[in-house]
Enzyme design. Sequence first.
Site, short mmCIF file in Angstrom:
data_model
loop_
_atom_site.label_atom_id
_atom_site.label_comp_id
_atom_site.label_asym_id
_atom_site.label_seq_id
_atom_site.Cartn_x
_atom_site.Cartn_y
_atom_site.Cartn_z
N LYS A 145 0.91 -1.13 0.13
CA LYS A 145 -0.03 -0.04 -0.10
C LYS A 145 0.88 1.32 0.00
CE LYS A 145 -2.23 -1.20 3.56
NZ LYS A 145 -1.53 -2.44 4.22
N ASP B 184 -1.11 4.77 6.84
CA ASP B 184 -1.12 3.76 7.87
C ASP B 184 -2.35 3.65 8.53
OD1 ASP B 184 -0.16 1.67 9.35
OD2 ASP B 184 0.18 3.01 10.86
#
Length: 319
Positions: A158, A176
């Site tokens: 990601k 995050d």
Amino acid sequence: MLKLDLKERDSLDLRCIAGHHGLANPITISDLNRPGLVLSGFFDFVAYRRIQLFGRGEHAYLLALLEQGRYGAIEKMFTFDLPCCIFSHGITPPEKFLHLAEPSSCPILVTRLTSSELSLRLMRVLSNIFAPTIALHGVLVEVYGVGILISGDSGVGKSETALELIERGHRLVADDLVEISCVNGNSLIGRGVHKSIGHHMEIRGLGIINITQLYGVGSIRERKEVQMVVQLEEWNSSKAYDRLGTQELNTTILDVSVPLIEIPVRPGRNIPIILETAAMNERLKRMGYFSAKEFNQSVLKLMEQNAAHAPYYRPDDTY
């Protein structure tokens, strides 16, 4: 009273002229109240938990009460735990009103804004503060103006995908942990949980990097509406992935439906380019053009045309 950032404080243009010791009064509801009925002596229903907004009409009636020496309604109003009173149009309330308000610890605020302007701005600020909120793991980026929440299992890539998008000129909102609020019942606004560390990224093997310092302030945003969720997952050969794009998937965040795209990850696939294409395709959908459906209709039309020109029998048919 309210935890406002500098921009919000400037937009409201509030100054306290009395009741400074009550500035810590809690505000627990996002609605506003015009206290005209209360000033007239109607106390069967008092919206005392709301911010009390005094416009020109309430101020004129207030002056009439004070000139006639009718203080009862005003005194009774301040027996309730009012969070604050705000006077619009730059109106300064009379000294007698301030004297009656002093024992109640109710802050008296004044703003130069009109009642309508103040109501709109206050509702916007309060809606953001009291909006239902959830924290989700992922990365929120802005790609071609579209807010994309990149989600997936830990280690799927990601942050690396987001870093490549930033390198290509797009902007990071949060990495995050993304805090998402539902504003006005249908708009999902995402931001970093902590402003001081919101624009840092963790890249495995590299560590923590500061995106603002590396790529400049043009590479970040404080907040962005979540308009699409992209789920990155390891390639599963036994799973049938949609190859035409005619199947529209959705996910729900805080009871709001958001388009969902599942992207399988494996070596050789350029995920950032796929996300850029997904963002542009989403913009086309919002403009009313659906590429996959258009392609499907074109194929069906071509098949119908071919079927219409096909012979009913072949010359070599035998009976």
